[in-house]
Design an enzyme around this catalytic site. Structure first.
Site, PDB file in Angstrom:
ATOM      1  N   LYS A 488       0.762  -1.300  -0.072  1.00 48.46           N
ATOM      2  CA  LYS A 488       0.213   0.049   0.169  1.00 48.46           C
ATOM      3  C   LYS A 488       0.763   1.154   0.339  1.00 48.46           C
ATOM      4  O   LYS A 488       2.032   1.214   0.268  1.00 48.46           O
ATOM      5  CB  LYS A 488      -0.955  -0.070   1.333  1.00 48.46           C
ATOM      6  CG  LYS A 488      -0.274   0.042   2.540  1.00 48.46           C
ATOM      7  CD  LYS A 488      -1.087  -0.483   3.691  1.00 48.46           C
ATOM      8  CE  LYS A 488      -0.182  -0.608   4.999  1.00 48.46           C
ATOM      9  NZ  LYS A 488      -0.778  -0.939   6.138  1.00 48.46           N
ATOM     10  N   ARG A 586     -10.967   0.276  13.856  1.00 52.31           N
ATOM     11  CA  ARG A 586     -10.855   0.936  12.515  1.00 52.31           C
ATOM     12  C   ARG A 586     -11.941   0.334  11.542  1.00 52.31           C
ATOM     13  O   ARG A 586     -12.956   0.741  11.734  1.00 52.31           O
ATOM     14  CB  ARG A 586      -9.527   0.687  12.154  1.00 52.31           C
ATOM     15  CG  ARG A 586      -9.020   1.622  10.879  1.00 52.31           C
ATOM     16  CD  ARG A 586      -7.385   1.866  10.531  1.00 52.31           C
ATOM     17  NE  ARG A 586      -7.050   0.462  10.208  1.00 52.31           N
ATOM     18  CZ  ARG A 586      -5.906   0.221   9.872  1.00 52.31           C
ATOM     19  NH1 ARG A 586      -4.838   1.318   9.939  1.00 52.31           N
ATOM     20  NH2 ARG A 586      -5.306  -0.803   9.462  1.00 52.31           N
ATOM     21  N   TYR A 714      15.392  31.791   6.367  1.00 55.55           N
ATOM     22  CA  TYR A 714      14.114  32.577   6.726  1.00 55.55           C
ATOM     23  C   TYR A 714      14.100  33.007   8.506  1.00 55.55           C
ATOM     24  O   TYR A 714      14.447  31.975   8.983  1.00 55.55           O
ATOM     25  CB  TYR A 714      12.881  31.799   6.375  1.00 55.55           C
ATOM     26  CG  TYR A 714      12.445  31.524   4.854  1.00 55.55           C
ATOM     27  CD1 TYR A 714      12.266  32.829   4.293  1.00 55.55           C
ATOM     28  CD2 TYR A 714      12.277  30.532   4.355  1.00 55.55           C
ATOM     29  CE1 TYR A 714      11.696  32.722   2.930  1.00 55.55           C
ATOM     30  CE2 TYR A 714      11.943  30.459   3.134  1.00 55.55           C
ATOM     31  CZ  TYR A 714      11.715  31.493   2.336  1.00 55.55           C
ATOM     32  OH  TYR A 714      11.359  31.506   0.949  1.00 55.55           O
ATOM     33  N   MET A 763      11.234  25.402   1.183  1.00 55.89           N
ATOM     34  CA  MET A 763      10.262  24.370   0.831  1.00 55.89           C
ATOM     35  C   MET A 763      11.040  23.426  -0.212  1.00 55.89           C
ATOM     36  O   MET A 763      10.837  22.016   0.031  1.00 55.89           O
ATOM     37  CB  MET A 763       9.178  25.085  -0.360  1.00 55.89           C
ATOM     38  CG  MET A 763       8.236  24.303  -0.825  1.00 55.89           C
ATOM     39  SD  MET A 763       7.272  24.896  -2.039  1.00 55.89           S
ATOM     40  CE  MET A 763       6.128  25.989  -1.211  1.00 55.89           C
TER      41      MET A 763
HETATM   42  C1  LIG Z   1      -0.577  -1.856   7.124  1.00 50.01           C
HETATM   43  C2  LIG Z   1      -0.781  -2.992   7.435  1.00 50.01           C
HETATM   44  C3  LIG Z   1       0.006  -4.379   7.679  1.00 50.01           C
HETATM   45  C4  LIG Z   1       1.385  -3.927   7.821  1.00 50.01           C
HETATM   46  O1  LIG Z   1       1.824  -3.682   9.024  1.00 50.01           O
HETATM   47  P1  LIG Z   1       3.541  -3.397   9.221  1.00 50.01           P
HETATM   48  O2  LIG Z   1       3.462  -3.093  10.656  1.00 50.01           O
HETATM   49  O3  LIG Z   1       4.010  -2.524   8.240  1.00 50.01           O
HETATM   50  O4  LIG Z   1       3.873  -4.828   9.026  1.00 50.01           O
HETATM   51  C5  LIG Z   1      -0.688  -5.256   8.305  1.00 50.01           C
HETATM   52  N1  LIG Z   1      -2.079  -5.096   8.099  1.00 50.01           N
HETATM   53  C6  LIG Z   1      -2.826  -4.270   8.096  1.00 50.01           C
HETATM   54  C7  LIG Z   1      -4.217  -4.526   8.144  1.00 50.01           C
HETATM   55  C8  LIG Z   1      -2.166  -3.011   7.648  1.00 50.01           C
HETATM   56  O5  LIG Z   1      -3.107  -1.944   7.306  1.00 50.01           O
END
Ligand SMILES: *Cc1c(COP(=O)(O)O)cnc(C)c1O
Length: 819
Positions: A488, A586, A714, A763
């Site tokens: 992801k 969640r 700055y 930036m």
């Molecule tokens: C991102 C995620 C993981 C992976 O977690 P890590 O700590 O990066 O290994 C596993 N399961 C779900 C549902 C996630 O959203």
């Protein structure tokens, strides 16, 4: 380049095997050990090695690819069902491979240089190749093939046309060198150095030296530095010895060194009672020492000091890494333009073959320097055909001359200049291009034309490290358990198809993304792995179904909506993943909602429950271990209730990265590996077994002297009461370098030295205080790597490594390395 062909009958004895020979007239030329990298099937011999995966399980796949000769060690293996094959049964397949290489070695009596040591083996080997190539036809280890497996495969490359071999050997623990020595049997030995820091795998330094020296038993000439062996009490090998040292008695005694024009090292030494000198085009300590080893070797072999100096001055950095970059017109470019021989071509073609993002593959290939032989070009033709190259662009008089050997789409150019002139009229687009050229052809000019210009801040991704980390976690899992790789958010900021191609090649079982469009992009770039989408939206259901993506079902609403989308399209048994909320709060079904879910699922035929899963909220933290345990137990209980409804197997999974490390009993059937792949595991406190995957690099735009009392940046925040030197570098908060790192909180590396930021982060740029450091405009600046760790940076940014990695802006170019 004509490799010896071995009659199959002859191999029985060489490997001390029990054989069942069905094709008596078969000949063996190529040793195969990886089912994913097959070639020369007709004359190939496959070794079922027992590694992390048992090679026996791939025999069927290898058979189907056309290979007919196999070495196995499992006496119960059912080889009868493979008709018309040759099977050799041995005790240990790796040993058999080494024995065979050793027999092959004994057919040649030209000199062989063996190299070992803690560091520098590959560089010294490649440099000696550069230095000795003018009058020798050299066979050498490809890349850094120096292991128990790499050494026999390297030595197997020896053939009658060579007149010198150079092989490297590496050991990580006791009792490994003897096997390598028996395969290489060097006549000349080179010890590069002995690292002291950690005695990796050895009890004492003495043990470590003794083990390494086993390579050199019986050599005619042993080349080494006294500085590594003066404490050693054992006997030194070698009928003749040649030593080198800094300011100490030795055959080559370096007594003066001086850096010239910032980029050369000028060395003076005593040799045979005269003063000799050499200029080396490197100044870093490791390179200079490696070059001195090469210098000593040239002199020991009888080269005149003047000649040695002439050659050393022309040493060039070794380009062992393949670089994968974004090219023009939506192309991917694999740049391997620093060396060319058949074995490195084979490795590069394998990497090309792993790229699925475009269906079309083009190879731009130069002459193999000095090799004017139709057989060699015929062999290249076969390699290309095996790896499904669609188009060949040949550059050079020889490859043009043998152009008729190739049957794919092809075009030829007499020289690199010809190619560059015609470049505007050659069509490139939506394809993967492998650039593979001998150094003399200067393919880097072609590379510049084909790759997009880069904003000089680059995120380098080391694909070997990623592979290492994947294998580290795989090794923690019991046999048969699956891995879902979390890709992801652009694979935690490190890339898309570049990462998934590698994961697919390494046979992970599943990919997971957050949103449907991430999954669609991966499908478009050719991955065939199943992909779970964790946050599916009803607007995206059509895209999900069209692209064979598998949604996470986290509520009754999403379930009902998805089921109606499926019925509209008449789908049955569509794979989905049920998410249970065991405490994260969640997404997911809560315990109290499971009854309703079961009621709904009872009569539903449109979905197939591929997996049930949940997510741990604090798997890395001992403080919450009780809660984690509760989550695991609740998950186990709820998932069983759902499973009872079905008579098919359902995959269950709950562990993320630190879950794998800390909760070995919570693997269920699969794990979801995320940040660990990218080299970070918050549950590992001390020495990490993981390798650093990402390095962020930028460069210096301007250097200036600041008078005492002036301020920088700055708001006049960067105060310099005593004045000093600052450098402006090309990275700012828009690139992901947080404003929290300003005013000396953040550090970067310039010429190996740690320096601090000064003033506020802008930036697109920021300033660093380089007072006292001899740096130049254009110099590389390291923002993070294995010395400045992402974990530390995250702490200073008051966040977690996840946010640092995913926060690196997309305008920062990604470049991928593979060795
Ligand atoms: C991102 C995620 C993981 C992976 O977690 P890590 O700590 O990066 O290994 C596993 N399961 C779900 C549902 C996630 O959203």
């Amino acid at each position: 380049m004509n490799h010896i062909l071995y009659p199959v009958e002859e191999l029985t004895e060489s490997m001390d095997a029990k054989a069942s020979i069905q094709i008596k007239d078969a000949m063996i030329r190529t040793l195969l050990t990886d089912s994913r990298k097959l070639s020369d099937m007709d004359q190939g011999l496959f070794f079922a090695l027992k590694g992390r995966r048992d090679g026996h399980t791939f025999i069927e796949e290898v058979y189907n690819a056309g290979v007919r000769s196999f070495v196995i060690s499992d006496p119960d293996f059912d080889h009868i069902k493979f008709k018309g094959c040759n099977f050799y049964l041995v005790d240990d397949t790796l040993k058999a491979l080494q024995n065979l290489a050793s027999v092959h070695r004994s057919k040649f009596d030209y000199p062989v240089i063996g190299i070992t040591g803690s560091n520098g083996k590959t560089v010294v080997k490649e440099w000696l190749y550069q230095l000795l190539a003018p009058e020798n036809n050299i066979v050498r280890s490809p890349k850094s093939y120096n292991s128990q497996l790499g050494v026999p495969l390297s030595v197997w490359e020896m053939n009658e046309e060579n007149d010198l071999g150079i092989f490297e050997a590496g050991v990580s623990k006791g009792d490994e060198m003897a096997a390598l020595a028996a395969v290489i049997r060097p006549t000349i030995g080179i010890l590069t150095n002995i690292g002291e820091a950690h005695n990796d795998g050895f009890d004492t330094l003495e043990d470590k030296i003794a083990e390494k020296l086993k390579l050199f038993e019986g050599v005619d000439l042993f080349i080494y530095s006294c500085k590594y062996l003066n404490q050693y009490t054992g006997e030194l090998p070698g009928t003749n010895k040649f030593t080198w040292c800094y300011r100490d008695k030795a055959d080559l005694e370096v007594f003066d060194d001086e850096v010239l024009e910032d980029k050369y090292q000028f060395l003076r030494a005593r040799f045979n009672d005269t003063e000799v000198e050499a200029v080396i085009p490197f100044t870093d300590q490791a390179s200079v020492e490696n070059a001195i080893i090469c210098w000593a070797t040239l002199l020991a072999l009888g080269y005149e000091p003047e000649e040695a100096d002439k050659r050393l001055e022309k040493l060039v950095p070794i380009g062992m890494r393949l670089e994968l970059k974004t090219g023009i017109n939506y192309c991917s470019v694999i740049d391997d333009s620093y060396s060319l021989d058949l074995s490195s071509l084979a490795i590069a073609l394998d990497f090309l073959n792993q790229q699925n993002q475009h269906s079309r593959r083009t190879l731009i290939l130069s002459d193999l320097p000095g090799i004017d032989s139709p057989e060699v070009y015929e062999q290249i033709h076969q390699m290309i055909e095996n790896k499904s190259v669609d188009r060949l662009i040949g550059v050079g008089p020889l490859i043009s001359k043998y152009g008729h050997e190739f049957s794919c789409e092809k075009e030829f150019y007499e020289s690199s200049e010809d190619f560059l002139q015609s470049f505007p009229s050659i069509k490139f687009g939506h394809e993967t291009i492998l650039l593979k050229g001998a150094r003399a052809f200067e393919f880097e000019k072609i590379s510049q034309l084909l790759t997009q210009k880069v904003h000089e801040t680059v995120l380098e991704i080391n694909l070997n490290a990623l592979e290492h980390n994947l294998n580290y976690y795989k090794a923690l899992l019991p046999k048969g358990k699956k891995v879902m790789a979390m890709v992801k958010a652009f694979s935690y900021g490190s890339g898309s198809f570049e990462i998934t191609n590698l994961l697919e090649f390494n046979k992970v079982d599943y990919l997971a993304v957050a949103y449907a469009d991430e999954g669609v992009a991966l499908r478009k770039s050719g991955t065939t792995l199943p992909i779970m989408v964790m946050s599916p939206d009803s607007m995206a259901f059509d895209a999900i179904i069209e692209n064979k993506l598998e949604p996470e079902i986290y509520s009754m609403r999403i379930l009902e909506e998805f089921v109606s989308a499926l019925s509209r399209k008449g789908h049955k048994d569509y794979p989905v993943h049920i998410k249970l909320d065991t405490g994260m709060h969640r997404l997911g079904f809560m315990e109290g909602e499971v009854e309703q879910l079961l009621e709904y699922l009872k009569d539903n035929k449109s979905i197939h429950i591929q997996s049930i899963f949940s997510h741990l909220v604090a798997s890395e933290d001992p403080e919450h271990d009780k809660f984690t345990e509760q989550q695991i137990n609740l998950f186990s209980m709820l998932s069983e209730r759902i499973m009872e409804l079905y008579n098919y197997h359902i995959i269950r999974h709950i562990s993320n990265t630190s879950g794998i490390s800390r909760w070995p009993d919570a693997v269920f059937d699969m794990v979801r590996l995320g940040i660990g792949l990218y080299g970070i595991d918050l549950s590992i406190r001390d020495k990490s077994p993981l390798q650093t995957v990402t390095s962020l690099k930028t460069s210096i735009s301007q250097i200036k002297q600041i008078p005492a009392g002036d301020t920088v940046g700055y708001g006049r925040a960067g105060k310099m009461p005593d004045g000093g030197t600052i450098a402006t570098v090309k990275i700012g908060y828009a690139d992901g370098y947080s404003r929290k790192l300003g005013n000396g909180i953040g550090s970067m590396l310039v010429r190996g030295k740690k320096v601090k930021t000064i003033g506020k982060i802008c930036m697109d740029m920021c300033m660093i205080d380089i007072t006292g450091i001899n740096a130049a405009e254009g110099d590389e600046v390291i923002v993070f790597n294995d010395n400045i760790r992402v974990e530390d940076l995250a702490m200073k940014m008051e966040t977690i490594p996840y946010e640092v990695l995913t926060g690196i802006s997309q305008r920062v170019k990604r470049v991928y390395y593979y060795e």
